[in-house]
Design an enzyme around this catalytic site. Structure first.
Site, short mmCIF file in Angstrom:
data_model
loop_
_atom_site.label_atom_id
_atom_site.label_comp_id
_atom_site.label_asym_id
_atom_site.label_seq_id
_atom_site.Cartn_x
_atom_site.Cartn_y
_atom_site.Cartn_z
N LYS A 14 0.83 -1.22 0.00
CA LYS A 14 0.00 0.00 0.00
C LYS A 14 0.86 1.27 0.00
O LYS A 14 0.59 2.18 -0.75
CB LYS A 14 -0.91 0.05 1.24
CG LYS A 14 -2.05 -0.91 1.24
CD LYS A 14 -3.06 -0.57 2.33
CE LYS A 14 -2.48 -0.59 3.73
NZ LYS A 14 -2.08 -1.91 4.22
N ARG A 89 -9.64 1.40 8.97
CA ARG A 89 -9.08 0.09 9.25
C ARG A 89 -10.10 -0.83 9.94
O ARG A 89 -9.82 -2.00 10.16
CB ARG A 89 -7.94 0.36 10.20
CG ARG A 89 -6.66 -0.36 10.25
CD ARG A 89 -5.79 -0.60 9.14
NE ARG A 89 -4.49 -1.03 9.55
CZ ARG A 89 -3.36 -0.39 9.27
NH1 ARG A 89 -3.39 0.73 8.61
NH2 ARG A 89 -2.22 -0.89 9.64
N ARG A 128 10.80 -5.69 4.13
CA ARG A 128 10.64 -4.24 3.97
C ARG A 128 11.67 -3.49 4.82
O ARG A 128 11.95 -3.86 5.94
CB ARG A 128 9.22 -3.85 4.40
CG ARG A 128 8.93 -2.37 4.25
CD ARG A 128 7.47 -2.08 4.13
NE ARG A 128 6.66 -2.68 5.17
CZ ARG A 128 5.34 -2.79 5.10
NH1 ARG A 128 4.70 -2.40 4.03
NH2 ARG A 128 4.68 -3.32 6.09
N ARG A 161 11.17 -1.83 10.40
CA ARG A 161 10.21 -1.39 11.41
C ARG A 161 9.95 -2.53 12.39
O ARG A 161 9.86 -3.69 11.98
CB ARG A 161 8.89 -1.00 10.74
CG ARG A 161 8.92 0.41 10.20
CD ARG A 161 7.80 0.74 9.26
NE ARG A 161 6.55 0.02 9.44
CZ ARG A 161 5.50 0.15 8.64
NH1 ARG A 161 5.54 0.97 7.61
NH2 ARG A 161 4.41 -0.53 8.85
N ARG A 172 -0.42 -9.13 12.86
CA ARG A 172 -1.10 -8.06 12.12
C ARG A 172 -2.02 -8.62 11.04
O ARG A 172 -3.07 -8.07 10.75
CB ARG A 172 -0.08 -7.10 11.51
CG ARG A 172 0.66 -6.28 12.57
CD ARG A 172 1.80 -5.52 11.96
NE ARG A 172 1.36 -4.37 11.20
CZ ARG A 172 1.99 -3.90 10.13
NH1 ARG A 172 3.08 -4.46 9.69
NH2 ARG A 172 1.52 -2.85 9.50
#
Ligand code: AMP
Length: 215
Positions: A14, A89, A128, A161, A172
């Site tokens: 995203k 969300r 990531r 992160r 998540r």
């Protein structure tokens, strides 16, 4: 003038798609995750609260997020439209956001729902890397920086992160399944949703999005 929502599980790309869309369509990119991370960095009260949830892979409470977004969207830079990445969300957030838009005589243009399998998403998220200075995102395999571990934009050392660690990612994904995926049905009901296949390379995903957004 477009008001676009980007929907999709963690790791689906995203943030990267939002950067591409924002550049091509000259749209303001608003990421609630980025706002929270900036507040954590600055040590604000909002940051302190958000950190407790984010570190555990949990969602920040709805009221807090909605107040924050509603305030941000009244800034002058949002009057020509925006691209929301990471909000809404939950169904509560979507319903409250819809009422808020309606009270202003506004409406969403489209909700882009980017989809991919859990397996692919786990690989994406754990690979990531993010620049702690300018916020640009990379992936060690599919979108590496020119020099390993260094931001192309500003030369800062890239970091992973905390919420991209494997166990947190799995959590998540579960949170996404339980709390965010019901939004697909909610937005299908409003007729605003457009499906995007998030499995191919990032430029192929972007092409699908451009076809949906038009010129
Ligand atoms: P993101 O960068 O969008 O993946 O967001 C990182 C984290 O920030 C999420 O895992 C949540 O803890 C929090 N967060 C971001 N946006 C929201 C939202 N709309 N509602 C609740 N929590 C959020």
């Amino acid at each position: 003038m477009k008001r676009v929502v980007l929907l999709g599980p963690p790791g689906v790309g995203k943030g990267t798609q939002a950067e591409l869309i924002s550049e091509k369509y000259n749209m303001l990119h608003i990421s609630t995750g980025d706002i929270f991370r900036a507040n954590i960095k600055e040590g604000t009260p909002l940051g302190k609260t958000a950190k407790e949830y984010m570190e555990k892979g949990l969602l920040v409470p709805d009221e807090l997020v909605c107040d924050l977004v509603e305030d941000r969207l009244t800034w002058d830079d949002c009057k020509d439209g925006y691209l929301l990445d990471g909000f809404p969300r939950t169904v509560y957030q979507a319903e409250r956001f819809d009422s808020w838009l309606k009270s202003r005589g506004e409406d969403l243009s489209v909700v882009l729902d980017i989809q991919a399998s859990d397996e692919l998403l786990i690989g994406r998220a754990t690979g990531r890397r993010v620049c702690p200075a300018c916020g640009k995102t990379y992936h060690i395999v599919s979108n590496p920086p020119k020099t390993e571990g260094i931001c192309d934009n500003c030369g800062t050392a890239l970091i992973q992160r905390a919420d991209d660690a494997e166990e947190t990612v799995k959590k998540r994904l579960k949170v996404y399944q339980d709390q965010t995926s019901p939004l697909i049905e909610y937005y299908t009901g409003t007729g605003k949703i457009a499906e995007v296949d998030g499995a191919p390379g990032l430029m192929e995903v972007f092409e699908q999005i451009c076809a949906l957004l038009g010129e």
